[in-house]
Design a protein around this motif. Structure first.
Motif, PDB file in Angstrom:
ATOM      1  N   GLY A 179       0.781  -1.227   0.000  1.00 12.51           N
ATOM      2  CA  GLY A 179       0.000   0.000   0.000  1.00 12.51           C
ATOM      3  C   GLY A 179       0.812   1.274   0.000  1.00 12.51           C
ATOM      4  O   GLY A 179       0.263   2.348   0.235  1.00 12.51           O
ATOM      5  N   MET A 180       2.106   1.200  -0.247  1.00 12.10           N
ATOM      6  CA  MET A 180       2.953   2.390  -0.311  1.00 12.10           C
ATOM      7  C   MET A 180       4.224   2.043  -1.075  1.00 12.10           C
ATOM      8  O   MET A 180       4.572   0.875  -1.240  1.00 12.10           O
ATOM      9  CB  MET A 180       3.309   2.885   1.095  1.00 12.10           C
ATOM     10  CG  MET A 180       4.068   1.880   1.920  1.00 12.10           C
ATOM     11  SD  MET A 180       4.378   2.438   3.619  1.00 12.10           S
ATOM     12  CE  MET A 180       5.228   1.015   4.298  1.00 12.10           C
ATOM     13  N   LYS A 181       4.906   3.067  -1.552  1.00  8.13           N
ATOM     14  CA  LYS A 181       6.161   2.883  -2.261  1.00  8.13           C
ATOM     15  C   LYS A 181       7.323   3.164  -1.313  1.00  8.13           C
ATOM     16  O   LYS A 181       7.187   3.918  -0.354  1.00  8.13           O
ATOM     17  CB  LYS A 181       6.232   3.811  -3.471  1.00  8.13           C
ATOM     18  CG  LYS A 181       5.230   3.474  -4.565  1.00  8.13           C
ATOM     19  CD  LYS A 181       5.403   4.397  -5.769  1.00  8.13           C
ATOM     20  CE  LYS A 181       4.421   4.028  -6.868  1.00  8.13           C
ATOM     21  NZ  LYS A 181       4.584   4.919  -8.057  1.00  8.13           N
ATOM     22  N   ILE A 182       8.464   2.561  -1.614  1.00  8.10           N
ATOM     23  CA  ILE A 182       9.673   2.783  -0.824  1.00  8.10           C
ATOM     24  C   ILE A 182      10.590   3.705  -1.621  1.00  8.10           C
ATOM     25  O   ILE A 182      11.008   3.384  -2.720  1.00  8.10           O
ATOM     26  CB  ILE A 182      10.402   1.461  -0.519  1.00  8.10           C
ATOM     27  CG1 ILE A 182       9.457   0.482   0.182  1.00  8.10           C
ATOM     28  CG2 ILE A 182      11.642   1.734   0.311  1.00  8.10           C
ATOM     29  CD1 ILE A 182       8.909   0.984   1.497  1.00  8.10           C
ATOM     30  N   LYS A 183      10.885   4.860  -1.036  1.00  7.03           N
ATOM     31  CA  LYS A 183      11.720   5.834  -1.737  1.00  7.03           C
ATOM     32  C   LYS A 183      13.189   5.446  -1.705  1.00  7.03           C
ATOM     33  O   LYS A 183      13.898   5.553  -2.711  1.00  7.03           O
ATOM     34  CB  LYS A 183      11.536   7.226  -1.139  1.00  7.03           C
ATOM     35  CG  LYS A 183      12.248   8.320  -1.922  1.00  7.03           C
ATOM     36  CD  LYS A 183      11.889   9.691  -1.410  1.00  7.03           C
ATOM     37  CE  LYS A 183      12.556  10.789  -2.233  1.00  7.03           C
ATOM     38  NZ  LYS A 183      12.081  10.805  -3.634  1.00  7.03           N
ATOM     39  N   GLY A 184      13.673   5.028  -0.550  1.00  3.96           N
ATOM     40  CA  GLY A 184      15.088   4.717  -0.448  1.00  3.96           C
ATOM     41  C   GLY A 184      15.370   3.656   0.594  1.00  3.96           C
ATOM     42  O   GLY A 184      14.572   3.430   1.507  1.00  3.96           O
ATOM     43  N   VAL A 185      16.533   3.000   0.444  1.00  2.00           N
ATOM     44  CA  VAL A 185      16.967   1.966   1.378  1.00  2.00           C
ATOM     45  C   VAL A 185      18.438   2.209   1.712  1.00  2.00           C
ATOM     46  O   VAL A 185      19.258   2.437   0.811  1.00  2.00           O
ATOM     47  CB  VAL A 185      16.808   0.551   0.776  1.00  2.00           C
ATOM     48  CG1 VAL A 185      17.309  -0.505   1.755  1.00  2.00           C
ATOM     49  CG2 VAL A 185      15.352   0.283   0.400  1.00  2.00           C
TER      50      VAL A 185
END
Length: 315
Positions: A179-185
């Protein structure tokens, strides 16, 4: 002889297992309660994510959240400890993430996943994924009121970096329920290994045998392949391609005197050439060892690395 005092497995300095089944954790056993820190303005609290498994998290809310019309980035953090020691409530992680939340003006969700040997892998991965879904559900008021869902990050050190990698891979391979995107890791001193040494890596057979035993201890289901299990070695022949990572940006941090350094650099190089469409950076620290920034957070290089993390989460 009392089986409660007879050691069956000794994985010092992490854990000892006695013939009675008793588990003695040697490091990372102290805990701190959540608090409101007057020096940083950061508030923290513990929340239960899944009552059935006992998975929980410690949340950190910076003072900046209370500014009018403010939405803050969110960091989901996975602590290290070889999958078997440390916790979200340990002084090491509480103090560091409290400082990071204040300096980066970011909401932090520090995941308390289940640990081996009572709960061997993949329990930590399952719990971490359940925690990601929980964060995306925004059922907690600190998230529903203050989170900027366009700026969600994952990070971890050592075993926690291993977990962060696998969570990003699962996101990229169709984790639609998130339900959401991951911008950075941000992967910090990642616990990655393999059965055969790569260029520059320690070759001592006894040491490598110990690494194999440790992996089989925390991940009995990966005993056949040892540290070429794709959960330990993301560059193993059977591992899925890194081009499917589900994030826009990646930071890979390595330390010169860390046994995992060469694996981190190999991961960085493989990601650059994988065809992945994101942006990856490598952060190297000379003369430093594994998780130096946690062991000596007041050192010059640790404070500089904190600034690097703050910048990464603000971009």
């Amino acid at each position: 002889m009392d089986p409660d005092t007879q050691v069956e497995h000794d994985f010092s300095p992490f854990v000892r297992i006695y013939k009675s089944g008793r588990v003695e954790r040697i490091l990372g056993t102290h805990v701190l309660p959540p608090s409101h820190d007057p020096s940083t303005g950061v508030a923290s609290k513990d929340v239960v994510i899944d009552p059935d498994t006992g998975v929980s998290a410690r949340l950190y809310l910076p003072a900046g959240a209370h500014q009018p019309d403010t939405k803050l980035p969110v960091l989901i953090y996975y602590h290290g400890g070889a999958f078997c020691i440390e916790s979200a409530a340990s002084p090491t992680y509480h103090n560091y993430l409290n400082s990071l939340a204040g300096k980066a003006n970011i909401i932090v969700v520090s995941v308390e996943y289940r640990r081996a040997p009572e709960h061997p892998l993949p329990a930590a991965y399952d719990d971490s994924w359940a925690s990601l879904i929980w964060v995306g559900g925004a059922s907690e008021t600190w998230l529903s009121d203050y989170a900027d869902w366009g700026r969600v990050f994952l990070a971890g050190d050592s075993a926690g970096a291993n977990i962060a990698h696998h969570m990003a891979m699962k996101v990229g391979s169709g984790g639609s329920e998130l339900g959401m995107k991951i911008k950075g890791v941000a992967l910090i001193h990642s616990y990655f290994w393999g059965t055969k040494p790569i260029a520059g890596e320690i070759e001592d057979p006894e040491f490598r045998a110990g690494m194999e035993r440790m992996w089989r201890f925390v991940c009995p289901s990966g005993a056949t392949e040892g540290t070429d299990d794709v959960r330990a070695n993301p560059l193993a022949e059977k591992a899925p391609g890194l081009e499917s990572l589900g994030c826009e940006r990646m930071m890979v941090a390595v330390a010169e005197n860390d046994i995992f350094r060469h694996r981190g650099i190999a991961y960085y190089e493989a990601l650059k050439s994988s065809g992945w469409g994101g942006e990856v950076s490598l952060v190297e620290h000379e003369g430093q060892g594994h998780i130096f920034h946690l062991l000596d957070p007041g050192s010059h290089q640790a404070m500089q690395f904190m600034d690097d993390l703050v910048a990464f989460f603000k971009q």
